[in-house]
Scaffold this motif. Structure first.
Motif, short mmCIF file in Angstrom:
data_model
loop_
_atom_site.label_atom_id
_atom_site.label_comp_id
_atom_site.label_asym_id
_atom_site.label_seq_id
_atom_site.Cartn_x
_atom_site.Cartn_y
_atom_site.Cartn_z
N LYS A 315 -21.04 61.08 27.38
CA LYS A 315 -20.00 61.21 28.42
C LYS A 315 -19.96 62.62 28.98
N TRP A 316 -19.91 63.62 28.10
CA TRP A 316 -19.78 65.00 28.56
C TRP A 316 -21.07 65.52 29.17
N ALA A 317 -22.19 64.97 28.79
CA ALA A 317 -23.46 65.36 29.42
C ALA A 317 -23.41 65.01 30.90
N GLN A 318 -22.83 63.88 31.23
CA GLN A 318 -22.70 63.46 32.63
C GLN A 318 -21.76 64.38 33.40
N VAL A 319 -20.64 64.79 32.75
CA VAL A 319 -19.68 65.69 33.40
C VAL A 319 -20.31 67.06 33.65
N VAL A 320 -21.00 67.57 32.65
CA VAL A 320 -21.64 68.89 32.77
C VAL A 320 -22.68 68.88 33.89
N LYS A 321 -23.45 67.82 33.96
CA LYS A 321 -24.47 67.71 35.00
C LYS A 321 -23.83 67.64 36.39
N ALA A 322 -22.76 66.86 36.51
CA ALA A 322 -22.11 66.70 37.81
C ALA A 322 -21.46 68.01 38.28
N ALA A 323 -20.93 68.79 37.31
CA ALA A 323 -20.27 70.06 37.66
C ALA A 323 -21.27 71.22 37.75
N GLY A 324 -22.51 70.99 37.34
CA GLY A 324 -23.52 72.03 37.41
C GLY A 324 -23.31 73.19 36.49
#
Length: 328
Positions: A315-324
């Motif tokens: 889940k957080w991998a997706q958030v980190v990627k989206a926020a750069g």
């Protein structure tokens, strides 16, 4: 030759009889613990992980007739202490207070993390989860979350927000808020919640997301003002505080706390710790204590906790990627 073999065998048997735990792993597991256990906390004193470690460690020591020594090793959003825990002997004499940051988020933001949050540890128990709350000092001009967002949009790069360190739930909550609201905040990382929140109280930093465990007492004393909570619904303990989602739809962050052991720690020891900690968490005293701190207990077996952790990592991998987000 036969006599020499017999003598060696007899000597070995005598040693095993004298020191059974050293030669028989099963014996050592059955009699664990026989000495103090180190409870590694990868954050400074005064933070959520530290508070829970001292609460649980004291009761766990009494239940297991030993001492749980809390050892604070702060830095890098919980990474330093977690790496020490990952490298400790897998003998049951080291456990680690793990969080959503140290054991789910950091692996996505630190390219040279010295441990794998899943492979380097054996999950023991999920203590519980709680939302974070956005707070400002009592003299802050910000009365609502809308005030904060408006100020950040009017003068980008001027609204500061503290956190317990890069990659912590406080930091990620800020990044998610900025990403979803289309604003930019200045992140000010500290080496733990304790010093960070003191600077918010003093007015040196504008605001901070923090757990209700840490921020709650300061909100009650009036030193901090709560603007919004990160849960999907308002908290029973703070019914007048709106959710972030009421201003920024879809926003939700839960900060969880758990306990881990180094990978390959014997299953009987892990199961024993899980059972004893769940007993402690189920007592009326601990239920009331956790509720007063805004935490929601979530009993799980070690296997269930492991599956929960893997989903959080994804889940957080997706958030980190989206926020750069990327840290060195």
């Amino acid at each position: 030759m036969q006599r020499r073999t017999f003598v060696h065998s007899a000597t070995a048997a005598a040693l095993v009889a004298a020191f059974p735990a050293a030669f028989n792993p099963a014996f050592a597991q059955d009699n664990w613990p026989t000495k103090p256990v180190t409870y590694l906390v990868p954050f400074p004193t005064g933070g959520t992980t530290d508070i829970l470690a001292r609460l649980i460690g004291q009761k766990l020591g009494a239940a297991l007739n030993t001492t749980f020594v809390v050892d604070n090793r702060a830095g890098a959003g919980g990474s330093i202490g977690s790496e020490l825990g990952a490298r400790a002997p897998a003998d049951g004499y080291t456990i680690v207070g793990g969080t959503v940051s140290s054991h789910a988020i950091n692996v996505s933001i630190y390219p040279k993390l010295g441990y794998d949050p899943v492979k380097s540890f054996t999950p023991i128990v999920l203590i519980g989860a709680n939302p974070v709350v956005l707070v400002v000092g009592e003299k802050s001009p910000f009365k609502t979350l809308k005030d904060v967002i408006a100020a950040a949009k009017a003068k980008p790069g001027t609204v500061t927000s503290a956190s317990a360190g890069n990659g912590t739930s406080q930091h990620m909550s800020l990044e998610l808020l900025g990403f979803q609201s289309g604003t930019k905040f200045v992140h000010v990382p500290y080496k733990g919640s304790g010093p960070a929140i003191q600077d918010v109280i003093a007015g040196q930093v504008d605001m901070m997301f923090d757990t209700t465990v840490v921020a709650g007492p300061h909100i009650q004393s009036g030193k901090l003002r709560a603007l919004a909570v990160s849960s999907a619904k308002r908290l029973e303990s703070m019914p007048d505080v709106p959710t972030v989602a009421e201003t920024v739809p879809g926003f939700e962050v839960l900060s969880w706390q758990g306990i881990f052991a180094p990978a390959n720690t014997p299953k009987p020891i892990v199961d024993k710790l899980n059972a004893e900690i769940l007993k402690i968490l189920a007592t009326g005293e601990m239920q009331d204590r956790l509720k007063s701190l805004g935490m929601q207990p979530n009993p799980m077996t070690p296997a269930q906790f492991g599956e929960f952790q893997k989903k959080e990592v994804d889940k957080w991998a997706q958030v980190v990627k989206a926020a750069g987000i990327k840290l060195e």
